[in-house]
Design a protein around this motif. Sequence first.
Motif, PDB file in Angstrom:
ATOM      1  N   THR A  93     -80.144  33.313  84.360  1.00 29.73           N
ATOM      2  CA  THR A  93     -80.133  33.276  82.897  1.00 29.73           C
ATOM      3  C   THR A  93     -80.782  32.009  82.369  1.00 29.73           C
TER       4      THR A  93
ATOM      5  N   GLY B  65     -86.144  44.112  84.864  1.00 35.55           N
ATOM      6  CA  GLY B  65     -87.002  42.943  84.718  1.00 35.55           C
ATOM      7  C   GLY B  65     -88.005  42.851  85.850  1.00 35.55           C
ATOM      8  N   ASN B  66     -87.628  43.388  87.002  1.00 35.76           N
ATOM      9  CA  ASN B  66     -88.520  43.409  88.157  1.00 35.76           C
ATOM     10  C   ASN B  66     -88.715  44.852  88.593  1.00 35.76           C
TER      11      ASN B  66
ATOM     12  N   GLY C  21     -78.391  35.589  79.188  1.00 35.91           N
ATOM     13  CA  GLY C  21     -79.820  35.776  78.984  1.00 35.91           C
ATOM     14  C   GLY C  21     -80.251  37.173  79.358  1.00 35.91           C
TER      15      GLY C  21
ATOM     16  N   ASP D 103     -84.176  39.928  79.277  1.00 31.73           N
ATOM     17  CA  ASP D 103     -85.589  40.066  78.950  1.00 31.73           C
ATOM     18  C   ASP D 103     -85.835  40.846  77.664  1.00 31.73           C
TER      19      ASP D 103
ATOM     20  N   ASP E  12     -81.153  42.031  90.021  1.00 33.31           N
ATOM     21  CA  ASP E  12     -82.426  42.415  89.410  1.00 33.31           C
ATOM     22  C   ASP E  12     -83.465  42.769  90.471  1.00 33.31           C
TER      23      ASP E  12
ATOM     24  N   ARG F  43     -85.028  32.436  84.865  1.00 28.99           N
ATOM     25  CA  ARG F  43     -85.894  33.608  84.921  1.00 28.99           C
ATOM     26  C   ARG F  43     -85.951  34.380  83.613  1.00 28.99           C
ATOM     27  N   ALA F  44     -84.824  34.495  82.917  1.00 26.05           N
ATOM     28  CA  ALA F  44     -84.757  35.384  81.760  1.00 26.05           C
ATOM     29  C   ALA F  44     -85.713  34.940  80.656  1.00 26.05           C
ATOM     30  N   ARG F  45     -86.296  35.927  79.979  1.00 29.21           N
ATOM     31  CA  ARG F  45     -87.211  35.627  78.881  1.00 29.21           C
ATOM     32  C   ARG F  45     -86.469  34.991  77.709  1.00 29.21           C
ATOM     33  N   HIS F  46     -85.238  35.461  77.467  1.00 27.60           N
ATOM     34  CA  HIS F  46     -84.430  34.930  76.361  1.00 27.60           C
ATOM     35  C   HIS F  46     -83.145  34.330  76.924  1.00 27.60           C
ATOM     36  N   ARG F  47     -82.940  33.046  76.698  1.00 25.25           N
ATOM     37  CA  ARG F  47     -81.706  32.373  77.102  1.00 25.25           C
ATOM     38  C   ARG F  47     -80.858  32.191  75.859  1.00 25.25           C
TER      39      ARG F  47
END
Length: 328
Positions: free
Chosen positions: A237, A134-135, A280, A282, A185, A240-244
């Motif tokens: 989660t 993710g990073n 969660g 990405d 991450d 930051r996460a794109r999908h929770r």
Amino acid sequence: MEASPTERLLRLLSVLQTGREYTGVELADRLGVSIRTIRRDIGRLRDLGYPVDASIGAIGGYRLVAGTAMPPLLLDDDEAVAIAVGLQTAATGMDEPAARALAKIEQVLPGRLRRRVEAVTAATEPLTGMLRGGNPVAPAVDPEVFAALATACRRGQRLRFTYAAKGGAEPARRHADPHRLVSADRRWYLVAYDLDRLDWRTFRADRVGAPEATGAPATEREPPGGDAATFVAESITGIRARHRALVVLHTGIEDARARLPGGTGVLEEIDERSCLLTTGGDALDWLAMRLVLLDVPLEVREPPELAAYMRRLGRRMIEAGSSRSART
């Protein structure tokens, strides 16, 4: 006082490790020796296994290139501590080569650096099970800042520091009881109890500046979730996460804990036969496969796109199995 041949050789190697090409005259000027001495020292480095390449011509020079064997390394204090801490984290995950490399480095670390490594490893822990990638670029953390945070965590000392929030806002002064440093991450997070807000917070270490121990002892507390890694996992989660994702696992919470990699998410008991997982990531495909590999009946409550993806994935898997059965 004139440097010994060994000290001069180490200085020459330190210059060459910058990666650029230097002429013999430049090296002689930097080290305060003759060009003849530089040529002799280059030969010694080659004898030790360092692949020093020499270009021919009026402005030819020397540079360090990749070789076929591993020569001895020359590390400064911060580099040595960073490598030892990284190896310590890998060795904790049962990485045998990392454990062997760590043992070799610890044998030659000076006492002052060994104490720094011990302070950092005692105050840090990795967060496993979270999505990696993710990073792609790890934010730089000032080694002195990192060491100060780790020391304060280990000694239980209250801290004052500046913290740069998102969006380039002016750094604000913070006053906190530090608890642990957690890596997740490719970032480091300080888990601390914020004394101004009277609540637990995670602070990205790369945004912390000017840490200063106040001399007052930190109050011993346990973060929500029982440990620092779980608290950071919940923060990541949820924020930051794109999908929770909220997923009902149709199994008891103890069985779910045994199946779930540490730091993957947060579990809450619904009843004796089911629990709620908050997690969660990405990427939907990674989230879906992680849930499938738990090997328990489950129900995705949200997000709807994850539920739809898992239905499509299930159909593809059934079709793949059916096609194989038909051929045999």
